[in-house]
Write an enzyme that holds these catalytic residues in place. Sequence first.
Site, PDB file in Angstrom:
ATOM      1  N   ASP A   1      13.119 -15.924  75.568  1.00  0.00           N
ATOM      2  CA  ASP A   1      14.096 -16.232  76.614  1.00  0.00           C
ATOM      3  C   ASP A   1      14.023 -17.707  77.001  1.00  0.00           C
ATOM      4  O   ASP A   1      13.102 -18.143  77.677  1.00  0.00           O
ATOM      5  CB  ASP A   1      13.820 -15.355  77.845  1.00  0.00           C
ATOM      6  CG  ASP A   1      14.848 -15.580  78.934  1.00  0.00           C
ATOM      7  OD1 ASP A   1      15.993 -15.107  78.763  1.00  0.00           O
ATOM      8  OD2 ASP A   1      14.523 -16.234  79.939  1.00  0.00           O
TER       9      ASP A   1
ATOM     10  N   TYR B   1      15.709 -25.253  80.645  1.00  0.00           N
ATOM     11  CA  TYR B   1      14.287 -25.318  80.283  1.00  0.00           C
ATOM     12  C   TYR B   1      13.983 -26.478  79.331  1.00  0.00           C
ATOM     13  O   TYR B   1      12.824 -26.814  79.129  1.00  0.00           O
ATOM     14  CB  TYR B   1      13.832 -24.011  79.601  1.00  0.00           C
ATOM     15  CG  TYR B   1      14.028 -22.745  80.389  1.00  0.00           C
ATOM     16  CD1 TYR B   1      14.438 -22.755  81.722  1.00  0.00           C
ATOM     17  CD2 TYR B   1      13.822 -21.499  79.796  1.00  0.00           C
ATOM     18  CE1 TYR B   1      14.631 -21.571  82.436  1.00  0.00           C
ATOM     19  CE2 TYR B   1      14.005 -20.312  80.501  1.00  0.00           C
ATOM     20  CZ  TYR B   1      14.417 -20.354  81.818  1.00  0.00           C
ATOM     21  OH  TYR B   1      14.607 -19.185  82.500  1.00  0.00           O
TER      22      TYR B   1
ATOM     23  N   HIS C   1      23.645 -18.804  83.862  1.00  0.00           N
ATOM     24  CA  HIS C   1      22.330 -18.842  84.494  1.00  0.00           C
ATOM     25  C   HIS C   1      22.367 -18.462  85.974  1.00  0.00           C
ATOM     26  O   HIS C   1      21.377 -17.971  86.525  1.00  0.00           O
ATOM     27  CB  HIS C   1      21.716 -20.240  84.337  1.00  0.00           C
ATOM     28  CG  HIS C   1      20.226 -20.262  84.370  1.00  0.00           C
ATOM     29  ND1 HIS C   1      19.469 -21.149  83.648  1.00  0.00           N
ATOM     30  CD2 HIS C   1      19.326 -19.496  85.025  1.00  0.00           C
ATOM     31  CE1 HIS C   1      18.183 -20.929  83.862  1.00  0.00           C
ATOM     32  NE2 HIS C   1      18.073 -19.934  84.709  1.00  0.00           N
TER      33      HIS C   1
ATOM     34  N   SER D   1      23.021 -13.985  84.924  1.00  0.00           N
ATOM     35  CA  SER D   1      21.692 -14.087  85.525  1.00  0.00           C
ATOM     36  C   SER D   1      21.845 -14.454  86.996  1.00  0.00           C
ATOM     37  O   SER D   1      22.753 -15.219  87.358  1.00  0.00           O
ATOM     38  CB  SER D   1      20.867 -15.154  84.797  1.00  0.00           C
ATOM     39  OG  SER D   1      19.565 -15.248  85.338  1.00  0.00           O
TER      40      SER D   1
ATOM     41  N   GLN E   1      20.064 -10.832  84.389  1.00  0.00           N
ATOM     42  CA  GLN E   1      18.663 -11.247  84.461  1.00  0.00           C
ATOM     43  C   GLN E   1      18.365 -11.721  85.886  1.00  0.00           C
ATOM     44  O   GLN E   1      18.946 -12.704  86.358  1.00  0.00           O
ATOM     45  CB  GLN E   1      18.377 -12.359  83.449  1.00  0.00           C
ATOM     46  CG  GLN E   1      16.908 -12.696  83.363  1.00  0.00           C
ATOM     47  CD  GLN E   1      16.582 -13.790  82.364  1.00  0.00           C
ATOM     48  OE1 GLN E   1      15.953 -14.781  82.711  1.00  0.00           O
ATOM     49  NE2 GLN E   1      17.010 -13.617  81.117  1.00  0.00           N
TER      50      GLN E   1
ATOM     51  N   LEU F   1       5.588 -10.998  86.697  1.00  0.00           N
ATOM     52  CA  LEU F   1       4.228 -11.125  87.210  1.00  0.00           C
ATOM     53  C   LEU F   1       4.215 -11.814  88.582  1.00  0.00           C
ATOM     54  O   LEU F   1       3.150 -12.175  89.087  1.00  0.00           O
ATOM     55  CB  LEU F   1       3.355 -11.912  86.219  1.00  0.00           C
ATOM     56  CG  LEU F   1       3.359 -11.416  84.765  1.00  0.00           C
ATOM     57  CD1 LEU F   1       2.439 -12.261  83.899  1.00  0.00           C
ATOM     58  CD2 LEU F   1       2.964  -9.949  84.684  1.00  0.00           C
TER      59      LEU F   1
ATOM     60  N   SER G   1       3.586 -16.690  79.249  1.00  0.00           N
ATOM     61  CA  SER G   1       2.243 -17.248  79.148  1.00  0.00           C
ATOM     62  C   SER G   1       2.216 -18.266  78.019  1.00  0.00           C
ATOM     63  O   SER G   1       2.872 -18.095  76.997  1.00  0.00           O
ATOM     64  CB  SER G   1       1.195 -16.163  78.876  1.00  0.00           C
ATOM     65  OG  SER G   1      -0.094 -16.757  78.831  1.00  0.00           O
TER      66      SER G   1
ATOM     67  N   ARG H   1      -3.519 -14.256  76.450  1.00  0.00           N
ATOM     68  CA  ARG H   1      -2.802 -13.706  77.596  1.00  0.00           C
ATOM     69  C   ARG H   1      -1.461 -13.107  77.187  1.00  0.00           C
ATOM     70  O   ARG H   1      -1.055 -12.059  77.693  1.00  0.00           O
ATOM     71  CB  ARG H   1      -2.611 -14.799  78.653  1.00  0.00           C
ATOM     72  CG  ARG H   1      -2.122 -14.318  80.010  1.00  0.00           C
ATOM     73  CD  ARG H   1      -3.084 -13.386  80.700  1.00  0.00           C
ATOM     74  NE  ARG H   1      -4.420 -13.937  80.859  1.00  0.00           N
ATOM     75  CZ  ARG H   1      -4.767 -14.837  81.785  1.00  0.00           C
ATOM     76  NH1 ARG H   1      -3.890 -15.317  82.629  1.00  0.00           N
ATOM     77  NH2 ARG H   1      -6.014 -15.241  81.860  1.00  0.00           N
TER      78      ARG H   1
END
Length: 289
Positions: free
Chosen positions: A52, A57, A123, A154, A177, A206, A247, A252
């Site tokens: 994703d 980003y 987005h 999103s 999203q 998380l 991560s 992880r």
Amino acid sequence: MPETVTDMLSRRVKLSNGLSIPQIQLGLYMMSGPETTRAVRWALGAGYRGFDSAQWYYNEREAGQAILSFLSSPENTAGLTRKDVHFTSKLRDNSTNYDAVRASISKSVKASGLGYIDLFLLHSPLGGREARMTSWKAVEDSVLAGEVKMAGVSNYGVKHLDEVMSAPFKIKPLVNQIECHPFNTQPEIRAACEKYGIVIEAYAPLARGMRMKHPILTAVAKKYGVTPAQVLVRWSVQHGFVTLPKSTKKERLVENADVGRFELAEEDMKKLDGLDEKLVTDWDPTDAD
């Protein structure tokens, strides 16, 4: 029956158009270029099949190059091809300029180097109704042109979902999203998505590590002999969401997908559902005009 990491990363969620996407994907938010390159290759080797990204980003190029590099390398022992990997990106800014949005989508496809983008999202709902409608039309046309395979949104709130679903578009959003975890369960948006047959993709599953020491979360983790992060991913999976744990560490990102050896009992799911405090870990444009 216990499921391995490979089993969990093979799980797919069916969309309203009959296609399916990986249920556990690697989120690439706030990863630098080098971090993205390493993490994507590690993740593919571990069994991840979904990634994703977003224009915001600034790692579409690195993600795409890492995918192609892995596919052509000796590490690709499973004989994967481009169609076996699901790549998502997102439009940074909604605009009333249709041509600018189409060009922006084309730029993302070119940057990734993957030939097409599997899932492209708006987005956010920011920019106003006209910008959302124009931008969605551009995404729709990108799907019809084959640049993009599937489309979604999103950070859409209920009113934004109602708006796009009631408009006369040929293509409707397949996913929304949103931030979703036990500390922000988003019941209203989830209900609207269920009504429209839209799959929830949970970002920040998380809670960006902000509640890892919460006593209820740690008690549930201890009960099953797993980590708090694994409990949060498992919660997401059992709710049927597509989940996007992030991560940059090799061990992880494997651990985050190692959630097939246990199943949360109904009482524990209810305990976790009850932790909702509307925690926003980054931004929340779901009520934008």
